[in-house]
Design a protein around this motif. Structure first.
Motif, mmCIF file in Angstrom:
data_model
loop_
_atom_site.group_PDB
_atom_site.id
_atom_site.type_symbol
_atom_site.label_atom_id
_atom_site.label_comp_id
_atom_site.label_asym_id
_atom_site.label_seq_id
_atom_site.Cartn_x
_atom_site.Cartn_y
_atom_site.Cartn_z
ATOM 1 N N SER A 85 0.869 -1.173 0.000
ATOM 2 C CA SER A 85 0.000 0.000 0.000
ATOM 3 C C SER A 85 0.910 1.229 0.000
ATOM 4 O O SER A 85 2.109 1.132 0.334
ATOM 5 N N ILE A 86 0.348 2.367 -0.349
ATOM 6 C CA ILE A 86 1.152 3.599 -0.336
ATOM 7 C C ILE A 86 1.601 3.895 1.098
ATOM 8 O O ILE A 86 2.728 4.354 1.324
ATOM 9 N N LYS A 89 2.760 8.569 -11.079
ATOM 10 C CA LYS A 89 1.342 8.252 -10.903
ATOM 11 C C LYS A 89 0.493 9.093 -11.859
ATOM 12 O O LYS A 89 -0.408 8.577 -12.542
ATOM 13 N N GLU A 128 -6.485 1.839 -11.389
ATOM 14 C CA GLU A 128 -5.952 2.229 -10.078
ATOM 15 C C GLU A 128 -4.750 1.371 -9.651
ATOM 16 O O GLU A 128 -3.772 1.870 -9.107
ATOM 17 N N THR A 129 -4.835 0.068 -9.923
ATOM 18 C CA THR A 129 -3.743 -0.837 -9.526
ATOM 19 C C THR A 129 -2.475 -0.532 -10.320
ATOM 20 O O THR A 129 -1.368 -0.481 -9.757
ATOM 21 N N ARG A 151 -0.870 2.537 -9.126
ATOM 22 C CA ARG A 151 -0.151 2.323 -7.856
ATOM 23 C C ARG A 151 1.223 1.705 -8.106
ATOM 24 O O ARG A 151 2.187 2.021 -7.420
ATOM 25 N N GLU A 165 3.410 4.543 -9.063
ATOM 26 C CA GLU A 165 3.674 5.385 -7.901
ATOM 27 C C GLU A 165 4.675 4.705 -6.965
ATOM 28 O O GLU A 165 5.602 5.333 -6.452
ATOM 29 N N LEU A 166 4.494 3.395 -6.736
ATOM 30 C CA LEU A 166 5.388 2.657 -5.835
ATOM 31 C C LEU A 166 6.819 2.627 -6.364
ATOM 32 O O LEU A 166 7.776 2.781 -5.600
#
Ligand SMILES: [Fe+2]
Length: 210
Positions: free
Chosen positions: A32-33, A61, A72-73, A76, A79-80
């Motif tokens: 998770s973020i 992102k 969304e996945t 992420r 972003e990760l």
């Protein structure tokens, strides 16, 4: 890879020596973020280095959502990768980025995220960017740091910062001299976008990150 305006860190090349990362069975398994931020807070005491990773994460992102039509996945994942790409640099400078790769493998994280981190500096780590996500982190990493350096020397920071002024700094070898213009050109040439477009996107999406 990144630059600091006052350059407290310096960077050496560490070939990773392999090209396959993680287990395909872990596809879709992501931190998770919040978990990623917790890892950053633990591993990266330097606030400026954490800011760099947050900026690259915000740009990655936004790019996934706005340009790649990502769900969304997938967003992420982008972003990760941005958040964690330099996570081991401060504590393990001689083993960057092998340590964070091994940590994410231990945590059974999606191989696409790990490959993205492993390939964010192909000329240093010896891992070639393959996916669009890989190619974009390579382009955004150095450019994000450079844009930030260009903003920091202005009294109004990002306010009113124009692409042309960043381009002018890029052409001035004395400004942020440690940033390899060759790497930037190489990275940008692997995307379907111009240097100007990428700089504008970075300005727009990292200016409010703190
Ligand atoms: Fe970086």
């Amino acid at each position: 890879m990144l630059i600091f305006p006052d350059q407290n860190f310096f960077f050496m090349s560490h070939k990773i020596g392999r090209s396959s990362f993680g287990d395909p069975a872990n596809a879709g398994n992501l931190l998770s973020i919040e978990e990623a931020h917790a890892l950053l807070n633990e591993w990266v005491p330097n606030e400026r280095l954490r800011l760099h990773m947050k900026q690259v994460a915000a740009v990655m992102k936004a790019w996934a959502l706005e340009k790649e039509n990502a769900d969304e996945t997938t967003a992420r994942k982008w972003e990760l990768a941005g958040l964690l790409h330099d996570a081991d640099w401060e504590k393990y400078p001689d083993e960057h980025c092998r340590i964070i790769i091994e940590e994410l493998e231990k945590r059974n994280i999606d191989p696409e995220v790990i490959h993205c981190i492993a390939s964010h500096g192909p000329n240093y780590f010896g891992v070639e960017p393959e996916s669009t996500m890989d190619r974009m982190i390579y382009a955004f990493d150095e450019l994000s740091g450079f844009v930030h350096a260009a903003a920091l020397i202005r009294p109004t920071r990002y306010e009113g910062l124009e692409v042309k002024s960043v381009l002018k700094r890029l052409k001035s070898p004395a400004f942020a001299a440690q940033v390899s213009r060759e790497d930037i050109n190489d990275a940008v040439s692997r995307t379907n976008y111009s240097l100007e477009e990428l700089i504008q996107f970075i300005i727009d999406h990292q200016k409010d990150v703190n």
